[in-house]
Enzyme design. Sequence first.
Site, PDB file in Angstrom:
ATOM      1  N   THR A  83      15.755  -1.071  14.943  1.00 25.90           N
ATOM      2  CA  THR A  83      16.614  -0.026  14.363  1.00 25.90           C
ATOM      3  C   THR A  83      16.204   1.365  14.847  1.00 25.90           C
ATOM      4  OG1 THR A  83      15.199   0.200  12.416  1.00 25.90           O
ATOM      5  CG2 THR A  83      17.012  -1.360  12.251  1.00 25.90           C
ATOM      6  N   CYS A 140      25.958   3.937   7.801  1.00 23.80           N
ATOM      7  CA  CYS A 140      25.616   5.257   7.265  1.00 23.80           C
ATOM      8  C   CYS A 140      26.461   6.400   7.811  1.00 23.80           C
ATOM      9  CB  CYS A 140      24.139   5.558   7.512  1.00 23.80           C
ATOM     10  SG  CYS A 140      23.027   4.485   6.601  1.00 23.80           S
ATOM     11  N   LYS A 151      10.797  10.451   8.013  1.00 22.15           N
ATOM     12  CA  LYS A 151      10.193  10.644   9.331  1.00 22.15           C
ATOM     13  C   LYS A 151      11.205  10.817  10.462  1.00 22.15           C
ATOM     14  CE  LYS A 151       8.082   7.103  11.384  1.00 22.15           C
ATOM     15  NZ  LYS A 151       7.067   6.082  11.662  1.00 22.15           N
ATOM     16  N   HIS A 191      20.991  12.377  10.579  1.00 17.19           N
ATOM     17  CA  HIS A 191      20.960  11.299   9.595  1.00 17.19           C
ATOM     18  C   HIS A 191      19.524  11.057   9.152  1.00 17.19           C
ATOM     19  CE1 HIS A 191      21.556   7.777   7.323  1.00 17.19           C
ATOM     20  NE2 HIS A 191      20.969   6.975   8.191  1.00 17.19           N
ATOM     21  N   SER A 198      24.672   2.476  11.642  1.00 14.19           N
ATOM     22  CA  SER A 198      24.264   1.266  12.357  1.00 14.19           C
ATOM     23  C   SER A 198      25.480   0.515  12.847  1.00 14.19           C
ATOM     24  CB  SER A 198      23.433   0.380  11.443  1.00 14.19           C
ATOM     25  OG  SER A 198      22.196   0.986  11.201  1.00 14.19           O
ATOM     26  N   ARG A 249      11.533  13.622  13.645  1.00 17.51           N
ATOM     27  CA  ARG A 249      11.135  13.163  14.979  1.00 17.51           C
ATOM     28  C   ARG A 249      12.277  13.346  15.992  1.00 17.51           C
ATOM     29  NH1 ARG A 249       8.303   7.364  15.850  1.00 17.51           N
ATOM     30  NH2 ARG A 249       6.576   8.491  14.917  1.00 17.51           N
ATOM     31  N   ARG A 253      12.040  -3.035  13.872  1.00 21.87           N
ATOM     32  CA  ARG A 253      11.765  -1.931  14.793  1.00 21.87           C
ATOM     33  C   ARG A 253      12.921  -1.667  15.765  1.00 21.87           C
ATOM     34  NH1 ARG A 253       6.914   0.295  14.504  1.00 21.87           N
ATOM     35  NH2 ARG A 253       5.449  -0.717  13.124  1.00 21.87           N
ATOM     36  N   ASP A 281       0.842  -1.189   0.000  1.00 22.42           N
ATOM     37  CA  ASP A 281       0.000   0.000   0.000  1.00 22.42           C
ATOM     38  C   ASP A 281       0.885   1.249   0.000  1.00 22.42           C
ATOM     39  OD1 ASP A 281      -1.964   1.886   0.259  1.00 22.42           O
ATOM     40  OD2 ASP A 281      -2.355   1.483   2.385  1.00 22.42           O
ATOM     41  N   ALA A 282       1.000   1.860  -1.181  1.00 19.08           N
ATOM     42  CA  ALA A 282       1.916   3.009  -1.326  1.00 19.08           C
ATOM     43  C   ALA A 282       1.552   4.143  -0.374  1.00 19.08           C
ATOM     44  CB  ALA A 282       1.899   3.500  -2.773  1.00 19.08           C
ATOM     45  N   GLU A 342      29.484   2.294   2.250  1.00 20.90           N
ATOM     46  CA  GLU A 342      29.278   0.871   2.460  1.00 20.90           C
ATOM     47  C   GLU A 342      29.078   0.194   1.099  1.00 20.90           C
ATOM     48  OE1 GLU A 342      25.400  -0.688   3.695  1.00 20.90           O
ATOM     49  OE2 GLU A 342      25.498  -0.374   1.534  1.00 20.90           O
TER      50      GLU A 342
END
Lengths: 131, 352
Positions: B205, B114, B243, B238, B300, B247, B203, B29-30, B82
């Site tokens: 991450t 990253c 989102k 980063h 990471s 946040r 999650r 679902d785009a 990477e």
Amino acid sequence: MLSPARAWREYPQRYRLEASRCTECGKISYPPRVVCPGCRGRQFETVTLSREGTVVTFTVVHVPPAGFEGQAPLILALVELKEGARTMVQLADVPDPSQVRIGMPVRLEFRKIAEEGEAGTIFYGHKAVPA
Amino acid sequence: MKVGIIGYGAFIPRRRIKLEEIAAVWGADATSYKRGLQLHEKSVPGKDEDTITMSVEAARRAFLRSGGVEPERVGALYIGSESHPYAVKPSGTVVGEALGITPVAHVADLEFACKAGTEGMYLAHSLVKAGEVSYAMGIGADTSQGAPGDALEYSTAAGAAAFLFGADEDRILAEVVATYSWTTDTPDFWRRVHMHYPRHGSRFTGEPAYFRHITSSAKGIMERTGFEPKDFAHAVFHQPNGKFPIRVGKRLGFTMEQLETGWLSPWLGNTYSGASPMGLTAVLDIARPGQLILLTSFGSGAGSDSFVFRITDRLPEVQELAPITRVQLDNDKIYVSYGQYASLRGKIRMGE
């Protein structure tokens, strides 16, 4: 296909666009020459070419040669750089070959040219992209 | 002695793929992906673009803004990525040769998911500060891949940012006021040797990895320098999706106004080692003298590097001397289908 050793010998012109300017007649040769095609002079100084130019002429290859299979349609262009030197390069980032025009401004960008399969060396150099 | 950025440049490939194009292939679902990740499209490297080629172009742009620093005077070059094209043979040697930095230079490839780009910036800055070299360059570049159908496939993108550091007072564009690093062993994302695609802890991450490291690093550098969020004109974090950086920024006390200039990910995707460094280039494109900038990367594994920069009077003189990051992001785009994308990214199994 290039050999790694031959590519290595040509790094100055392939990577940095180094050309030779005849100290006798001033003609710029790219790639560099041993004898000047203008006056047969043998003394040169190294000049770095600008990366701006225009398309002199071009052709579209629909069945590319070995090593370039995934790149059809492959556009080859003769590009005249600001200094007057001409170089044959691939024209990249043109999704539709019918957009290419003689005289269109281009600039040279550093790109991957070819590779010797998945295990071999990768050859880098310049391609023209729309300016 | 003041040390800072004396040249910067970014490179974004022209190809893009829209998020809907990827979602349609996997029956996803785009709309919910776009809302959840705040992503619209991402950059896609051409067959002839990789970490090396993008690094060269970004670095050439950095030299254009450097006030004529000659490449042979650069004493160190670090490429963080990477997606180095070779497993063994440095990207830095090709980039150094193409730029004319070699042979008298310290060159190395770096890897830290990253944050490899800011690692290079950290080392380049430190070597200049120590007086070991006159100029040093740090580059972050990536052409990262997510497994087909994985959530990462919607974000993994391509791009590069290059920064030339030096101590010439009349050349400094953004003085480095402070640096700070915060690192732990956190298994949130990894790729084993010979594996084509990475794995991640879903999650996991988020909170224990991205948010914990970025908030710890950003708070650490603010405590060390005595600055508060309101002191900064811009903050760049980063950006693995659209989102997270907003946040984490708001959680730290920053406003949307401080965050939006360097927030490229909704239309660029996650350029991994290039991500927060490219956000910094977008900020440098419009920053004004005297402003303070906060940059905090995340890699990471996991760690976060933070930098506080102070903009000098010289920056406005060089901003227009090379392509503006937002202009590259918004113009000359070539949209590709998922089929073209799969071909470009080597996701199609070919005949022998």
